[in-house]
Design an enzyme around this catalytic site. Sequence first.
Site, PDB file in Angstrom:
ATOM      1  N   GLU A 238      32.993  67.113  64.204  1.00 62.35           N
ATOM      2  CA  GLU A 238      32.933  67.978  65.390  1.00 62.35           C
ATOM      3  C   GLU A 238      31.788  68.956  65.210  1.00 62.35           C
ATOM      4  O   GLU A 238      31.597  69.524  64.129  1.00 62.35           O
ATOM      5  CB  GLU A 238      34.219  68.791  65.613  1.00 62.35           C
ATOM      6  CG  GLU A 238      35.396  68.006  66.115  1.00 62.35           C
ATOM      7  CD  GLU A 238      36.633  68.893  66.331  1.00 62.35           C
ATOM      8  OE1 GLU A 238      36.470  70.095  66.666  1.00 62.35           O
ATOM      9  OE2 GLU A 238      37.747  68.381  66.148  1.00 62.35           O
TER      10      GLU A 238
ATOM     11  N   GLU B  65      41.625  69.392  60.807  1.00 64.67           N
ATOM     12  CA  GLU B  65      41.502  70.829  60.541  1.00 64.67           C
ATOM     13  C   GLU B  65      42.795  71.470  60.027  1.00 64.67           C
ATOM     14  O   GLU B  65      43.351  72.369  60.667  1.00 64.67           O
ATOM     15  CB  GLU B  65      41.035  71.572  61.794  1.00 64.67           C
ATOM     16  CG  GLU B  65      39.638  71.218  62.240  1.00 64.67           C
ATOM     17  CD  GLU B  65      39.097  72.175  63.305  1.00 64.67           C
ATOM     18  OE1 GLU B  65      39.814  73.114  63.705  1.00 64.67           O
ATOM     19  OE2 GLU B  65      37.944  71.976  63.732  1.00 64.67           O
TER      20      GLU B  65
END
Length: 474
Positions: free
Chosen positions: A375, A160
């Site tokens: 995720e 991320e």
Amino acid sequence: MSKQLPQDFVMGGATAAYQVEGATKEDGKGRVLWDDFLDKQGRFKPDPAADFYHRYDEDLALAEKYGHQVIRVSIAWSRIFPDGAGEVEPRGVAFYHKLFADCAAHHIEPFVTLHHFDTPERLHEAGDWLSQEMLDDFVAYAKFCFEEFSEVKYWITINEPTSMAVQQYTSGTFPPAESGRFDKTFQAEHNQMVAHARIVNLYKSMQLGGQIGIVHALQTVYPYSDSAVDHHAAELQDALENRLYLDGTLAGEYHQETLALVKEILDANHQPMFQSTPQEMKAIDEAAHQLDFVGVNNYFSKWLRAYHGKSETIHNGDGTKGSSVARLQGVGEEKLPDGIETTDWDWSIYPRGMYDILMRIHNDYPLVPVTYVTENGIGLKESLPENATPDTVIEDPKRIDYVKKYLSAMADAIHDGANVKGYFIWSLQDQFSWTNGYSKRYGLFFVDFPTQNRYIKQSAEWFKSVSETHIIPD
């Protein structure tokens, strides 16, 4: 109607070193950007987290028992190089060898992340992603890991990157907690992609036979209304958080439309354009053409409307529903349409957003051959029932409902051509949260943090059924 997943589809749980390991001062581990930041806040501590440093075998045994074929773990850079570079800490190296061997013993394939929000303290103080020293040391650390941990077959460069850049310099929720610095945000974004590219190209040149990818947080952005100004606000938000990264890592270039949106944001804030060199762009292009996979972290979607005031961000860090505020100068204001369900932390529940982002990658970024959902999950306020026994199963119907809806949307994307090969739920077990501490629980396995005892949640049993049958029930 139930939906079928491909027979070669893999499923498992996701973790991150700082959020699960605990033991932040054990065996020579160096300090990271969070240690001083959390000490000064005084709200919660990263120890003991889920004590994965000592209990990894217990958690991997649960993962195997409940049908997991894969797991996401990250290496804590400061366990290997306590200062970010220089002297190697052999106890840290030994720990990860033991962890990977235990994964193999439990028939679980690890997908290993090199950087998951935990820059070593010295390099953070030197400028973190804005520092050339940081970029060089990150590449050197990656090279060490590739040579040392030859048992790892799936590598992830950065987790991320958008969350780091935007929360460090735009919203200010990650250290160094600066806000409104879009110039630093975009420079950090570019620098992250340069480091990622250098590492991908290095790995491929070493011919180690494994695969390498990157994990992006990709939340689909929609206009709040059909108005032209709201459509444009959505485009600006998308450029800030998604589009520049997708262009750089998956296309190998920044498209002119993307750069125009970036410049518009910077101009509105009277800040300069980020700097890049031809050599950097050549590395970015080379990496995009040999990337093995992209990971998509998708939890929620956003709706944007036009906004012309100053930036204002209020982070919901305690689960007080409706307390979030997100207005960015030169971008727009986040505003949920009526009827969109949210979590206590104001994250929208909108599975269509998962479908749309997977199809966007499939349609707009054809270079990348494989996608994983790396995720997805829901944070809930959960507690241990009174008089719980080791056999207690904790009911979490909201999690089952959430995951079922998102898996169904993912299955639709696969049906429509997206090459999605696996799904990692966030998270394997309850963990420490960067900005919420211990109140926001995501795990398939409940962790009673004072005792570190593990308990099964109903969702773990449901997940096992899907993983083993490849069928998402009605």
